[in-house]
Design a protein around this motif. Structure first.
Motif, short mmCIF file in Angstrom:
data_model
loop_
_atom_site.label_atom_id
_atom_site.label_comp_id
_atom_site.label_asym_id
_atom_site.label_seq_id
_atom_site.Cartn_x
_atom_site.Cartn_y
_atom_site.Cartn_z
N TRP A 1 0.86 -1.20 0.00
CA TRP A 1 0.00 0.00 0.00
C TRP A 1 0.88 1.24 0.00
N PRO A 2 0.75 2.14 -0.98
CA PRO A 2 1.63 3.32 -0.97
C PRO A 2 1.46 4.11 0.32
N ALA A 3 2.57 4.53 0.89
CA ALA A 3 2.53 5.17 2.21
C ALA A 3 1.70 6.44 2.18
N SER A 4 1.67 7.10 1.02
CA SER A 4 0.98 8.39 0.99
C SER A 4 -0.53 8.25 0.86
N ILE A 5 -1.00 7.02 0.68
CA ILE A 5 -2.44 6.84 0.49
C ILE A 5 -3.05 6.31 1.78
N GLU A 6 -4.12 6.97 2.20
CA GLU A 6 -4.78 6.53 3.41
C GLU A 6 -5.57 5.26 3.13
N ARG A 7 -5.63 4.43 4.15
CA ARG A 7 -6.28 3.15 3.94
C ARG A 7 -7.61 3.13 4.68
N ALA A 8 -8.58 2.52 4.07
CA ALA A 8 -9.88 2.43 4.73
C ALA A 8 -9.74 1.59 6.00
N ALA A 9 -10.59 1.89 7.01
CA ALA A 9 -10.49 1.19 8.30
C ALA A 9 -10.74 -0.30 8.11
N PRO A 10 -9.93 -1.14 8.77
CA PRO A 10 -10.15 -2.57 8.65
C PRO A 10 -11.35 -2.99 9.48
N GLU A 11 -11.63 -4.23 9.43
CA GLU A 11 -12.73 -4.81 10.20
C GLU A 11 -12.57 -4.47 11.68
N ARG A 12 -13.67 -4.25 12.37
CA ARG A 12 -13.57 -3.91 13.79
C ARG A 12 -12.89 -5.04 14.57
N GLY A 13 -12.09 -4.64 15.52
CA GLY A 13 -11.43 -5.65 16.33
C GLY A 13 -10.18 -6.19 15.69
N LEU A 14 -9.83 -5.67 14.54
CA LEU A 14 -8.57 -6.07 13.92
C LEU A 14 -7.66 -4.84 13.85
N GLY A 15 -6.50 -5.01 13.24
CA GLY A 15 -5.57 -3.89 13.16
C GLY A 15 -5.18 -3.43 14.55
N VAL A 16 -5.12 -2.11 14.75
CA VAL A 16 -4.71 -1.60 16.07
C VAL A 16 -5.74 -1.94 17.15
N ASP A 17 -6.96 -2.24 16.70
CA ASP A 17 -8.01 -2.52 17.70
C ASP A 17 -7.95 -3.95 18.24
N TYR A 18 -7.06 -4.74 17.68
CA TYR A 18 -6.99 -6.14 18.13
C TYR A 18 -6.45 -6.21 19.56
N ASP A 19 -7.14 -6.96 20.36
CA ASP A 19 -6.75 -7.04 21.77
C ASP A 19 -5.77 -8.20 21.96
N THR A 20 -4.53 -7.87 22.35
CA THR A 20 -3.51 -8.91 22.47
C THR A 20 -3.29 -9.35 23.91
N SER A 21 -4.08 -8.85 24.84
CA SER A 21 -3.75 -9.10 26.24
C SER A 21 -3.72 -10.61 26.57
N TRP A 22 -4.53 -11.40 25.86
CA TRP A 22 -4.54 -12.84 26.13
C TRP A 22 -3.16 -13.46 25.91
N SER A 23 -2.40 -12.88 24.99
CA SER A 23 -1.13 -13.52 24.64
C SER A 23 -0.08 -13.27 25.72
N ARG A 24 -0.40 -12.44 26.71
CA ARG A 24 0.59 -12.21 27.78
C ARG A 24 0.17 -12.88 29.08
#
Lengths: 327, 413, 529
Positions: free
Chosen positions: A26-49
Motif C-alpha cells: 500500500w503506498p505510504a501516501s495513500i490513506e487506507r480504509a479502516a479494517p474490520e472492527r477488532g482487527l488492526g490496532v483494535d486487536y486485543d492482544t492481552s490474552w497472549s501475555r
C-alpha cells in the motif's frame, strides 16, 4: 530432498514472488480504509501475555524457533555484553530486512529477557485478518502498531507494556527494506523512549535480507551478524525527533562496524563520515549491485569463532543471490 | 592449368538440383557437375584465334542457375560438354595477333575484355547470318554450327575454355576489346554485364518523360538503373529492391526512389494517380524492367505497367507458370533482352561494348564488385554469389591473377 | 460512497509497480522512486438514473437562446438529425448506445409533431463510412430499420460536390462548406457524445458535416501548433476557427439544435476491471484476471488479441445531457467533462510516460497502425492538459506500444502510402504538409472514401498535424517495445525496456529527471498549474 519438498519447490518455481502474484504494498501516501472492527490496532492482544500462553510461547521459542534460526542463520553476535549490563525493560531498535529478523533477535536475547519481550508489528500487515492476528500475537507476542501515522491506542499500549516491565522489539523503518538498504527511521520508538524513560538498545542485523528478502519465499542459508550497541537514553531536553535521528545514526554506525571493524567505525563516526545506511541515490540495479559487491563481504573475519559460517559457504550464497541483479 | 569444369553427369545434376531446393548453394557447387580439375589449355581452333589468360572472372546469375541445375533445358542444344564456365572475363592476351581487318590491333600483353557470344565470325561461317551481318551478334542463328562445338557463349562451349580457370582460354579476335590502362580490372569485369543492361535499356523503347520501374536490384538491376540514367531521360525511375544496400546503391546510381518490392506498385499508383482493379493498376509505369523473372515478379510487373506498356524480362525466367490474361487484355508488350551487339544511338550505330565501357567509367561501376575469391575456394564463392543480396553484396568474382593459392585471400565487402 | 477524484501519486520505494498499457496488452513497470508521480483518473461519476427521462427533460428545457425542441417541429418541415460517427465513444459502448437513446427521443417528438421529411446523417467529416453493423449498434434496431431501407439514413460524403453547399467565408477567409441536406433543412439536430473536452460545440457541424475545402482551414500544422491544447477551447486555435465557422453557419440562417451528452469514466467491463482500479486495491480476482489475461495475450497471435480487445464493449454510462443553443450547451458540457476528468497537477516534469492502448478514435474495429500510435500519444494523450503541458518544453515523452507496421488495407489505404512515402522523406509537419494536396485529391483514395470504408486520403496528414504541438514542444520521443524500423520511420527512438528509455531520456534532459506517468485510459484531463 523428499518428494513432497520437490513438489513444493516445483510449485514455487511456477508461482513467482511479489505483485501481482501477491497483493501490492500500500503506498505510504495513500490513506487506507479502516479494517474490520477488532482487527488492526483494535486487536486485543492481552490474552497472549497471560501465564499459560507465555509458557507455551517460551517452549516454542526456546525449543523450536531458536534452534531453527541458529541452524539457518548461524548468527554471529557482537556486543552481547551490552545486554548483561542492561537494566530491563528496554526498547530494542533494529533495522529491518527480513521476516526472520524478529525471530533472530529473540533467539539471541538471553532467555529471561526473551520471555518478557513483545514485538511491535505492523497493524495493517500482521493484524489485518483474524487468523493472522491470533498467530502472531501467540508466536511472537506481537502487538499491533500503526506504522504510517501516530495512533494513540497503539502508543498507549506499547508505553503501558514498557511500564509493566516488558521489553519491546521495534523496527522503526516501518517495514522491511525493499532492496537491502536501510530506510528512514520513524519517530515512534524514540517517542516511547522519551515518554517512558526506558533506554533504547540499537541493534544492527547484517545480511538478513539474504536469508529471506522482502518478497522472497524461499529461506536460504546465510551467515548473519547481530551487533548490539550501547543503550541510548534521551538527554535532558532532547525531543523524540532528535533522539530518533541519534538512534538511526547509532544503528548506521553498528552497520559500518559490521561491515568493517569497531575501531574504524568509531573513527569514521567521530569524523562524521559513517557511510549512509540508506545507500547511495542510484538506480535500483546499481543499488542492488553495490549491496552484493564482494567488498561488502568479509570472509577474513568469519574464521575463528564457531559462529561464523565457512567462507566458501558464504560465497555460494552470494553468487546465487547476485544472479538476478547481474542478468 | 587449374579450372572449374562442368561435366555432363545426370546423378550430379540431380544432386545439385536437390541441394539447391534444400537451399544450399555451396552444397550444390560441391556435389554438382562442377569440379576443380587440372586440365590442358584449349588449343587454337583456327586462324584469328588467340590465347587469353583470365585475370578476373565474374559469377553471373546464369552461371548460378546452371550450377544449381535450375536453368532451362532450352539451352541443351547450344551447349557442349565438358565446358569451363565464366563469360565475364578480363584477361591478358598471350599471343601476338595477326591483325585482321575486323578486329582492333592488339599486341601480346594487352588487357582485354571478352565479348563472349560465339557468333558467325568466331565459328568461321561465311557469309555470316543476317543478324551477324548487321552486327547483332547476340541474335546469331548459328550458335551450334561451324567449326566449333555448340555453345552460345565462351563459358558454355567445350572448345574455347572459360573464364573460371587459372590457365588460358581461346578467343576469336572479334571477341576482344582492349581495356584502357586507366581502367581497373574490377571496372573491366563489369563491362560485360553493363553491356547486357544497356542492350536491354536501349531496346526497351523508353521515351523521354516516361515512367520507368525496375524490379530487382541485384547486379543487373543496378546496372539497368545506371544505364537508364546514362542513355534515357525518364520522368521518374523507381526501383523495387529487397535489401537495404541495394536501395542505397540504386539511389546512388540515379534512381528517383528505391523501395521495398511490395511498395513499388503503391508508389507507381500514387505517381500515376491511377486506380486499382484488384491488384492491377489502371495506369502505371510506361516500361517495367524485370530483373528477377520469377512468375511472381512477372505477374507484378504486368500489374504495374500501364495498358499498352512494355515489360522487359532481363532476368532469365526459366520455366514459369502464370496467368497472362492481363497481358492480353491490357495489350502489354512482354519482351526479352539478351546479350548485346550493335546499338542505334543518336546519329549512328555503335558496339554495345563500347557504350558499356563508357558507362562503366562514368558511373564508376567497379564499386559493384563486392568480393573476390581465389578459384580454390569456389564453393564459398558460389555460395556467396547465390546469397549476395542477403549478405549485403552485389557482384562476386574470381581473382585468377597468378598468385600462390595459399596466400591469396578472398576479400569480402 | 461518492466517486473519488483523480489524484497524483508520488512514487516511493514501497509503491507497487504501475500498470502501463502496451497496445493489445499491458505491462507492470516500476518508476524510479522519489522523482516520479503517477496521475490516476477520477473514479466513474454517478450515472444518470433514468437517461431517457433526462434526455426528455433536456429537450424540453433547452439552454441558451433556444426554444424547446418540440416548438421547432411542425408538419412539412425538413429535419436533419446528425450524429457522431464510430470514432466515439472509446471503446464502443454496450448497447443501448447513447445516440440511440437520444435519437429515439428526438424522433418520438418529431413523430408526434407529424414531421415527414426526416433524414439521419452520420457526421463523418473525412472519417471512414460506418458499416451497417456499426450503424445498427449506434442507432438501435428500431431507428435503423425505420430509416435505412428508405434511404433516409445517410453518411456524410465530403467529396460529393453536388450535395455540398458553400455558405461563404469567415472574416479570416476560411471557406465554410457543409452538407447541402443539412444546410437546406429547417432544423439540424446534432447528437454528440462528448467523450473528451475537444468534442462538440460548433465543431460538430462545422467539421462533422464539412468538406475537405472547409476542414483544411483548421486541420493544418499552423493551427495545431497554436492549439495549446486542443482539449482547452479557450486556448485552441482549432476551436477558434470552428467557432468562427459555426457563427457563420448560424448567421446564414441555419438553425442547429445541439444535444450534447457526457459519459462517465466507467471504461472497461468487469472482466477487465483491474485496468481502471489502482494497483494496491487490486483484489485477488483483479490480480488473477490480470495474470490470466496478460499471460494469455503474450501467447496469442497479435490478430487474435486484437479481436479480443476490439470486442470489448464499454459499460460507459451517461452522466449528463444538455440541449439547446450550441454555445450555451457546450459550456455546460465542458463543466461536466471537467468534473469527470480533471485532475489538478502541480508543475511540469522532464519526462512524460504513457502506456498507449489498443484503440484510438480512428481504429475502432480496425488496426492501430504506427501513424495512429504517434497520433494517440502525441496528439491525444500529450494534449490531455489544461494550462501547460505535463512535460516541460524540451522534455521527453516515452510511449509504450508495440507499434507494428501493420495497416488495415481497407480502412487506412492512404496511411500505407503516407508511412512509406511521406514519412520516409520527412517527419516535420510543415514538410509533410507539402504532400497534402496530392493525397487529398488522389482519385483512388477519394473513390475508396466514398464507396468503401476508407478514411479520406488526407486523413493521415491530419494525424501528423495533431502531433505538431508535441513535436514542437519536445526534444525527443521514445517508444518502448516498438518495432524498431517503424519507430524510426516515425522519427522516434526505439527502446526495449522502460529503464533503457529512461536512461536515453536522461541523455536529453539531464540525470535523474522528474517523471510523470499518465495512467490512462480511463481518460483524464490534467489541469497543470
Amino acid at each position: 530432498m523428499t518428494p513432497a519438498s520437490r513438489a513444493l519447490a516445483r510449485v514455487r518455481r511456477i508461482v513467482p514472488d511479489g505483485f501481482p502474484w501477491q497483493a501490492a504494498s500500500w503506498p505510504a501516501s495513500i490513506e487506507r480504509a479502516a479494517p474490520e472492527r477488532g482487527l488492526g490496532v483494535d486487536y486485543d492482544t492481552s490474552w497472549s501475555r497471560r501465564y499459560p500462553v507465555r509458557l507455551a510461547r517460551a517452549v516454542l521459542l526456546d525449543h523450536m524457533a531458536t534452534p531453527a534460526v541458529r541452524a539457518l542463520a548461524t548468527p554471529r553476535v557482537v556486543g552481547a555484553e551490552v545486554l548483561d549490563g542492561l537494566d530491563p525493560p528496554a526498547i530494542f531498535v533494529a533495522n529491518h530486512a527480513s521476516h526472520l529478523d524478529t525471530a533472530l533477535i529473540l533467539s539471541v536475547l538471553p532467555p529471561p529477557m526473551r520471555h518478557r519481550t513483545v514485538v511491535a508489528a505492523a497493524a495493517d500487515h500482521f493484524f489485518d485478518r483474524r487468523m493472522k492476528a491470533h498467530l502472531w500475537s501467540f508466536c511472537l507476542a506481537a502487538i499491533p502498531i500503526e506504522r504510517h501515522r501516530v495512533n494513540r491506542r497503539s502508543a498507549e499500549l506499547a508505553a503501558g507494556l514498557l511500564e509493566e516491565g516488558w521489553n519491546l522489539v521495534i523496527f522503526p523503518e516501518g517495514g522491511r527494506t525493499p532492496d537491502g538498504w536501510q530506510q528512514e527511521f520513524r519517530g515512534g520508538a524514540a517517542y516511547l523512549s522519551v515518554r517512558t524513560g526506558r533506554p533504547m538498545v540499537p541493534v544492527h542485523l547484517d545480511r538478513t535480507w539474504r536469508l529471506l528478502p522482502k518478497g522472497g519465499r524461499r529461506i536460504r542459508r546465510a551467515g548473519v551478524q547481530v551487533t548490539f550497541g550501547l543503550p541510548i537514553l534521551a538527554a535532558p531536553g532532547e525531543d523524540a525527533r532528535r533522539l530518533s535521528a541519534r538512534v538511526e545514526q547509532a544503528v548506521a554506525v553498528l552497520g559500518d562496524e559490521s561491515a568493517s571493524d569497531w575501531w574504524s567505525a568509531r573513527r569514521r563516526h567521530a569524523a562524521g563520515a559513517t557511510p549512509s545506511a540508506r545507500g547511495p541515490d542510484w538506480s535500483s540495479w546499481r543499488r542492488a549491485w553495490e549491496l552484493t559487491s564482494p567488498s561488502r563481504d568479509h570472509p577474513s573475519r568469519s574464521g575463528g569463532a564457531a559462529t561464523g559460517p565457512p567462507s566458501g559457504d558464504l560465497r555460494w550464497a552470494l553468487t546465487r543471490q547476485r544472479k538476478p541483479s547481474g542478468a | 592449368m587449374k579450372a572449374l569444369v562442368f561435366e555432363r553427369s545426370l546423378p550430379r545434376f540431380a544432386a545439385a538440383r536437390v541441394a539447391h531446393v534444400l537451399g544450399s548453394s555451396s552444397r550444390a557447387a560441391s556435389l554438382g557437375p562442377l569440379r576443380l580439375v587440372d586440365t590442358d589449355p584449349p588449343e587454337l581452333p583456327a586462324d584469328g584465334w588467340v590465347h587469353v589468360r583470365p585475370l578476373v572472372s565474374g559469377i553471373c546469375g546464369s552461371d548460378l542457375a546452371t550450377i544449381e541445375g535450375a536453368s532451362s533445358r532450352y539451352f541443351e542444344p547450344m551447349v557442349s560438354f565438358p565446358f569451363i564456365p565464366g563469360h565475364e572475363v578480363v584477361g591478358v592476351l598471350e599471343d601476338v595477333a595477326k591483325p585482321d581487318d575486323r578486329s582492333p590491333a592488339l599486341t601480346a600483353g594487352s588487357r582485354v575484355v571478352l565479348e563472349p557470344v560465339l557468333g558467325c565470325a568466331a565459328r568461321g561461317i561465311e557469309p555470316p547470318c543476317s543478324p551477324c551481318a548487321r552486327g547483332e551478334t547476340g541474335s546469331c542463328q548459328n550458335l551450334a554450327f561451324g567449326h566449333l562445338s555448340p555453345g552460345l557463349q565462351t563459358g558454355f562451349c567445350a572448345d574455347t575454355g572459360g573464364g573460371w580457370s587459372t590457365g588460358t582460354l581461346v578467343a576469336h579476335l572479334s571477341q576482344l576489346h582492349e581495356v584502357p590502362a586507366s581502367m581497373s580490372d574490377e571496372e573491366a569485369v563489369m563491362v560485360e554485364p553493363a553491356a547486357c543492361a544497356l542492350h536491354a535499356v536501349l531496346g526497351a523503347g523508353i521515351a523521354p518523360g516516361s515512367q520507368v520501374a525496375v524490379l530487382g536490384a541485384g547486379t543487373l538491376g543496378l546496372l539497368v538503373v545506371a544505364a537508364i540514367r546514362q542513355v534515357c531521360d525518364p520522368s521518374s525511375l523507381l526501383v523495387g529492391a529487397r535489401y537495404h544496400h541495394q536501395r542505397v546503391m540504386a539511389l546512388e546510381l540515379g534512381a528517383d526512389q528505391a523501395l521495398e518490392p511490395e511498395e513499388l506498385a503503391r508508389a507507381l499508383r500514387r505517381r500515376s494517380r491511377s486506380m486499382l482493379l484488384g491488384v492491377d493498376l489502371t495506369g502505371g509505369a510506361d516500361v517495367v524492367i524485370d530483373c528477377v523473372a520469377s512468375s511472381d515478379s512477372i505477374r507484378s510487373c504486368l500489374a504495374m505497367v500501364r495498358p499498352r506498356g512494355r515489360v522487359v524480362l532481363l532476368g532469365m525466367p526459366a520455366k514459369q507458370t502464370l496467368d497472362l490474361t492481363p497481358l492480353w487484355h491490357r495489350e502489354i508488350s512482354l519482351s526479352g533482352a539478351y546479350a548485346y551487339g550493335t546499338e542505334n544511338v543518336g546519329d549512328g550505330r555503335r558496339r554495345t561494348f563500347e557504350l558499356a565501357m563508357e558507362l562503366t567509367r562514368s558511373a564508376r561501376l567497379g564499386r559493384l564488385v563486392s568480393a573476390r575469391y581465389p578459384i580454390d575456394r569456389f564453393e564459398e564463392a558460389i555460395a556467396h554469389a547465390a546469397s549476395a543480396g542477403r549478405r549485403g553484396s552485389v557482384k562476386v568474382v574470381f581473382d585468377l591473377a597468378a598468385r600462390p593459392p595459399r596466400s591469396s585471400k578472398g576479400r569480402s565487402a | 460512497m461518492s466517486p473519488r477524484p483523480g489524484f497524483v501519486l508520488e512514487v516511493e520505494r514501497s509503491t507497487p509497480p504501475t500498470l502501463f498499457w502496451h497496445g493489445e496488452g499491458f505491462r507492470l513497470e516500476r518508476l524510479p522512486a522519489g522523482r516520479s508521480r503517477v496521475i490516476y483518473a477520477p473514479e466513474p461519476a454517478r450515472a444518470l438514473e433514468d437517461p431517457r427521462a433526462a434526455i426528455r427533460h433536456a429537450l424540453d428545457h433547452p439552454l441558451g437562446d433556444s426554444e424547446p425542441l418540440r416548438a421547432y417541429l411542425r408538419p412539412g418541415m425538413r429535419l436533419t438529425v446528425a450524429f457522431d460517427d464510430v470514432s466515439l465513444p472509446l471503446p464502443p459502448m454496450q448497447a443501448p448506445d447513447v445516440r440511440q437513446l437520444v435519437i429515439e427521443e428526438v424522433l418520438e417528438l418529431a413523430a408526434e409533431a407529424g414531421v415527414d421529411d426526416v433524414v439521419l446523417i452520420a457526421a463523418l467529416a473525412l472519417h471512414r463510412r460506418m458499416t451497417d453493423a456499426e450503424l445498427l449498434h449506434a442507432l438501435g434496431r428500431r431507428v435503423y430499420d425505420s430509416f435505412s431501407p428508405a434511404g433516409r439514413l445517410l453518411q456524410h460524403d465530403a467529396e460529393d460536390a453536388s450535395n455540398l453547399v458553400h455558405l461563404g467565408c469567415t472574416d479570416e477567409g476560411e471557406d465554410v462548406e457543409i452538407s447541402k441536406r443539412a444546410a437546406t433543412s429547417d432544423l439540424i439536430v446534432y447528437v454528440n457524445i462528448n467523450l473528451v473536452a475537444m468534442d462538440g460545440g460548433h465543431k460538430s457541424v462545422a467539421t462533422g458535416l464539412a468538406s475537405y475545402r472547409s476542414i483544411r482551414h483548421h486541420h493544418n500544422p499552423d493551427t495545431m501548433r497554436r492549439s495549446r491544447s486542443f482539449m482547452d477551447m479557450h486556448h485552441s486555435e482549432l476551436h477558434s476557427s470552428n467557432w468562427r465557422m459555426g457563427r457563420l453557419i448560424a448567421a446564414s440562417g441555419i438553425r442547429v439544435f445541439q444535444i450534447e451528452t457526457t459519459l462517465n469514466n466507467d471504461t472497461f467491463p468487469d472482466s477487465f476491471g483491474f485496468l481502471q482500479r489502482r494497483e494496491w486495491e487490486w483484489s485477488l480476482r483483479d490480480r488473477a484476471s490480470f495474470l490470466a489475461s496478460s499471460s494469455a495475450l503474450e501467447r496469442l497471435p497479435a490478430s487474435l488479441s486484437r479481436s479480443i480487445f476490439h470486442s470489448i464493449r464499454s459499460p460507459h454510462a451517461m452522466s449528463s445531457v444538455q440541449a439547446g443553443e450550441v454555445e450555451a450547451v457546450h459550456a455546460r458540457t465542458l463543466e461536466n467533462v471537467y468534473a469527470q476528468q480533471l485532475v489538478e497537477v502541480e508543475g511540469q516534469s522532464d519526462v512524460l510516460t504513457m502506456g498507449l492502448p489498443y484503440i484510438c478514435p480512428y481504429n475502432v474495429n480496425s488496426i492501430m497502425n504506427p501513424v495512429l500510435v504517434a497520433c494517440l500519444g502525441l496528439g491525444y494523450f500529450f494534449n490531455l492538459y489544461r494550462g501547460k503541458p505535463l512535460v516541460r518544453e524540451g522534455g521527453v515523452v516515452i510511449m509504450s506500444h508495440p507499434t507494428r507496421s501493420e495497416f488495415h488495407p481497407g480502412h487506412h489505404p492512404s496511411y500505407i502510402d503516407f508511412f512509406e512515402h511521406v514519412l520516409a522523406e520527412s517527419t516535420d509537419p510543415v514538410e509533410v504538409a507539402k504532400h497534402e494536396e496530392a493525397y487529398a485529391t488522389d482519385p483512388w483514395y477519394v473513390h475508396l472514401y466514398r464507396t468503401a470504408h476508407a478514411y479520406h486520403g488526407v486523413h493521415p496528414f491530419y494525424m501528423w498535424y495533431w502531433c505538431a504541438h508535441a513535436l514542437d514542444h519536445l526534444s525527443a520521443v521514445i517508444v518502448v517495445g516498438g518495432e524498431r524500423d517503424a519507430v524510426r520511420r516515425l522519427g522516434f527512438r526505439p527502446a526495449s525496456t522502460l529503464s533503457d528509455a529512461l536512461e536515453m531520456a536522461s541523455d536529453v534532459v539531464g540525470p535523474s529527471p522528474t517523471i510523470t506517468h499518465m495512467r490512462t485510459p480511463p481518460l483524464l484531463l490534467a489541469g497543470v498549474i
